[in-house]
Design an enzyme around this catalytic site. Structure first.
Site, PDB file in Angstrom:
ATOM      1  N   GLU A 139      -4.285  -1.266 -20.890  1.00 40.63           N
ATOM      2  CA  GLU A 139      -3.511  -2.249 -20.476  1.00 40.63           C
ATOM      3  C   GLU A 139      -4.334  -3.177 -19.816  1.00 40.63           C
ATOM      4  OE1 GLU A 139       1.014  -0.350 -20.637  1.00 40.63           O
ATOM      5  OE2 GLU A 139      -0.525   0.121 -18.839  1.00 40.63           O
TER       6      GLU A 139
ATOM      7  N   CYS B 113      -0.738   7.868  -7.985  1.00 38.15           N
ATOM      8  CA  CYS B 113      -0.976   7.004  -9.313  1.00 38.15           C
ATOM      9  C   CYS B 113      -0.769   7.537 -10.440  1.00 38.15           C
ATOM     10  CB  CYS B 113      -2.481   6.769  -9.026  1.00 38.15           C
ATOM     11  SG  CYS B 113      -2.928   5.721 -10.521  1.00 38.15           S
TER      12      CYS B 113
ATOM     13  N   GLY C  91      -8.181   3.460 -14.810  1.00 39.62           N
ATOM     14  CA  GLY C  91      -9.678   4.169 -14.644  1.00 39.62           C
ATOM     15  C   GLY C  91     -10.431   4.043 -13.636  1.00 39.62           C
ATOM     16  N   GLU C  92     -11.601   4.520 -13.296  1.00 36.00           N
ATOM     17  CA  GLU C  92     -12.416   4.615 -12.091  1.00 36.00           C
ATOM     18  C   GLU C  92     -13.627   3.966 -12.469  1.00 36.00           C
ATOM     19  OE1 GLU C  92     -12.747   4.928  -8.718  1.00 36.00           O
ATOM     20  OE2 GLU C  92     -14.808   4.313  -9.032  1.00 36.00           O
TER      21      GLU C  92
ATOM     22  N   SER D 210     -13.131  -2.161  -7.576  1.00 37.08           N
ATOM     23  CA  SER D 210     -12.275  -1.252  -6.755  1.00 37.08           C
ATOM     24  C   SER D 210     -12.752   0.229  -7.090  1.00 37.08           C
ATOM     25  CB  SER D 210     -10.753  -1.565  -7.019  1.00 37.08           C
ATOM     26  OG  SER D 210     -10.065  -0.710  -6.239  1.00 37.08           O
TER      27      SER D 210
ATOM     28  N   SER E 134     -10.432   1.934  -2.217  1.00 37.29           N
ATOM     29  CA  SER E 134      -9.171   2.711  -2.038  1.00 37.29           C
ATOM     30  C   SER E 134      -9.228   3.707  -1.132  1.00 37.29           C
ATOM     31  CB  SER E 134      -8.855   3.216  -3.465  1.00 37.29           C
ATOM     32  OG  SER E 134      -8.612   2.254  -4.456  1.00 37.29           O
ATOM     33  N   LEU E 135      -8.986   3.500   0.201  1.00 39.84           N
ATOM     34  CA  LEU E 135      -9.159   4.488   1.233  1.00 39.84           C
ATOM     35  C   LEU E 135      -8.012   5.513   1.457  1.00 39.84           C
ATOM     36  CD1 LEU E 135     -11.631   4.466   3.263  1.00 39.84           C
ATOM     37  CD2 LEU E 135     -10.248   3.773   4.792  1.00 39.84           C
TER      38      LEU E 135
ATOM     39  N   ASN F 136       4.222   1.880  -4.779  1.00 42.82           N
ATOM     40  CA  ASN F 136       5.082   1.655  -5.955  1.00 42.82           C
ATOM     41  C   ASN F 136       5.676   2.781  -6.442  1.00 42.82           C
ATOM     42  OD1 ASN F 136       5.207  -1.219  -6.250  1.00 42.82           O
ATOM     43  ND2 ASN F 136       3.249  -1.222  -6.725  1.00 42.82           N
TER      44      ASN F 136
HETATM   45  N1  SAH Z   1      -9.903   3.669  -9.639  1.00 42.22           N
HETATM   46  C1  SAH Z   1     -10.165   2.479  -8.862  1.00 42.22           C
HETATM   47  C2  SAH Z   1      -9.113   1.394  -9.383  1.00 42.22           C
HETATM   48  C3  SAH Z   1      -7.820   1.672 -10.085  1.00 42.22           C
HETATM   49  S1  SAH Z   1      -6.703   2.168  -8.869  1.00 42.22           S
HETATM   50  C4  SAH Z   1      -9.644   2.726  -7.365  1.00 42.22           C
HETATM   51  O1  SAH Z   1      -9.313   3.853  -7.141  1.00 42.22           O
HETATM   52  O2  SAH Z   1      -9.727   1.693  -6.686  1.00 42.22           O
HETATM   53  C5  SAH Z   1      -6.326   0.429  -8.025  1.00 42.22           C
HETATM   54  C6  SAH Z   1      -5.474   0.514  -6.869  1.00 42.22           C
HETATM   55  O3  SAH Z   1      -4.129   0.867  -6.914  1.00 42.22           O
HETATM   56  C7  SAH Z   1      -6.083   1.559  -5.845  1.00 42.22           C
HETATM   57  O4  SAH Z   1      -6.307   0.982  -4.559  1.00 42.22           O
HETATM   58  C8  SAH Z   1      -4.789   2.557  -5.755  1.00 42.22           C
HETATM   59  O5  SAH Z   1      -5.076   3.180  -4.440  1.00 42.22           O
HETATM   60  C9  SAH Z   1      -3.721   1.791  -6.109  1.00 42.22           C
HETATM   61  N2  SAH Z   1      -2.419   2.341  -6.354  1.00 42.22           N
HETATM   62  C10 SAH Z   1      -2.509   3.444  -7.377  1.00 42.22           C
HETATM   63  N3  SAH Z   1      -1.228   3.901  -7.621  1.00 42.22           N
HETATM   64  C11 SAH Z   1      -0.410   2.961  -6.809  1.00 42.22           C
HETATM   65  C12 SAH Z   1       0.827   3.262  -6.443  1.00 42.22           C
HETATM   66  N4  SAH Z   1       1.840   3.817  -6.976  1.00 42.22           N
HETATM   67  N5  SAH Z   1       1.475   2.134  -5.754  1.00 42.22           N
HETATM   68  C13 SAH Z   1       0.647   1.324  -4.980  1.00 42.22           C
HETATM   69  N6  SAH Z   1      -0.768   1.334  -5.202  1.00 42.22           N
HETATM   70  C14 SAH Z   1      -1.154   2.182  -6.057  1.00 42.22           C
END
Ligand code: SAH
Length: 344
Positions: free
Chosen positions: A92, A119, A162-163, A192, A215-216, A291
């Site tokens: 997606e 996530c 994905g990462e 990211s 993503s901290l 979320n």
């Molecule tokens: N793997 C990468 C990119 C994908 S995640 C990464 O970790 O940055 C992209 C962003 O979405 C990340 O900052 C993650 O922390 C956030 N994220 C994932 N699930 C979420 C959720 N349920 N609610 C809010 N943010 C979320």
């Protein structure tokens, strides 16, 4: 014989292919123009080429595409695109309008191996890395659709499924293609990552100068490790150490994403700890209220909790923004990309 997909060719390879066919060199430029600016979906669509030239090219080559199987538009204007890949997998992308920006959020893998607890993507497991052309094609296919509506993508973020740093070679290759084949400025691309340290060290030397987001999600090891298992391998302290040394251009900052989860990482004490952790790093902090998705164990914090956390950080001199959730009614919001669809 399997025909070769021209979208896998780099600029130089395209030039060589044209030369090997004893065609004049301007044909290479035309080919690139038709694939990357006019978004031709087949060689036959390249009407600037004569029929015989198209037939000759089609003997050995083809243009492959990821195929759009669903497009949903949320009440706030966010759009989700569901794609079918050649091997039957799905991914997606999300298109997010915001004032004068139109940001495309793209995927770098089918699924994700990181399994961060908050996530949804991680729960579907990991299938495979995307090839660099499949990463690029998300931009191409969305552009093809929206340019007919007189809209244009202004920014790209690698925040879909994905990462990206676990698919380093393909992602770096895609970044170069965005720059060289599409002329999309790296300064308008944000990568990211959850912090894959060896890849993070290499990134500024291998890729064009894109923006970096980390993503901290927690200011101490124990909480981060609970939320993000990857922290066992690449700890918060090592990550921050690497980021302190990260080569930034003048005025450039690192974005820190912080998913806010009720009663888990939103206390004042944690805000203070976060400020100490990031002290001295040119930074911008994005607070993302969690979320929720069906079956998840976490809750979104109250508005008050979020504002208090933000206030503490602001008082310590940080730039802190609260990201509004977009596209929640079509499951296009952060961490909700999972691609439920299965091709029948
Ligand atoms: N793997 C990468 C990119 C994908 S995640 C990464 O970790 O940055 C992209 C962003 O979405 C990340 O900052 C993650 O922390 C956030 N994220 C994932 N699930 C979420 C959720 N349920 N609610 C809010 N943010 C979320």
């Amino acid at each position: 014989m399997e025909r070769e997909n021209l979208k896998t060719y780099r600029l130089e390879e395209m030039e060589k292919l044209i030369k090997d066919l004893s065609l004049p060199s301007y044909r290479a430029k035309q080919l690139i123009h038709w694939i990357y600016k006019r978004y031709a979906r087949s060689i036959d669509e390249i009407t600037e080429f004569s029929k015989s030239l198209r037939e000759k090219l089609s003997e050995k080559y083809c243009i492959s595409n990821i195929r759009l199987i669903d497009r949903k538009i949320a009440s706030d204007g966010t759009e989700k695109f569901l794609w079918l890949l050649d091997d039957g997998e799905n991914i997606e992308s999300v298109l997010i309008p915001d004032k004068d920006r139109l940001t495309l959020c793209i995927s770098s893998q089918v699924g994700c191996p990181l399994r961060c607890k908050f996530c949804l993507t991680g729960y579907g497991g990991f299938k495979r890395n995307l090839l660099s052309w499949e990463i690029l094609d998300q931009y191409i296919q969305v552009s093809k659709v929206i340019e007919e509506e007189n809209r244009k993508i202004t920014n790209i973020v690698f925040m879909g499924m994905g990462e990206p740093l676990l698919n380093f070679d393909n992602v770096v290759d895609a970044l170069w293609r965005f720059k060289r084949l599409i002329n999309f400025s790296p300064r308008r691309i944000t990568l990211s990552t959850a912090g894959i340290i060896p890849a993070l060290r290499e990134l500024p030397f291998k890729a064009p100068p894109v923006k970096l987001a980390i993503s901290l999600n927690a200011p101490e090891e124990i909480t981060r490790e609970y939320l993000m298992p990857i922290n066992k391998k690449y700890s918060l302290s090592k990550l921050v150490e690497v980021l302190r040394e990260y080569p930034l251009k003048h005025g450039q900052r690192i974005t820190f994403e912080y998913v806010m989860i009720k009663s888990l990482n939103t206390s004042e004490e944690q805000a203070i700890r976060l400020s100490k952790l990031l002290r001295g790093i040119p930074s911008k902090i994005n607070l993302i209220p969690f979320n929720p998705w069906e079956g998840c164990e976490f809750e979104r914090p109250s508005e008050e909790e979020i504002l208090r956390f933000q206030q503490v950080l602001i008082s310590k001199g940080f730039s802190v923004f609260i990201r509004k959730s977009k596209g929640t009614d079509i499951y296009a919001a952060c961490g909700q990309l999972k691609a439920h669809y299965r091709a029948k």
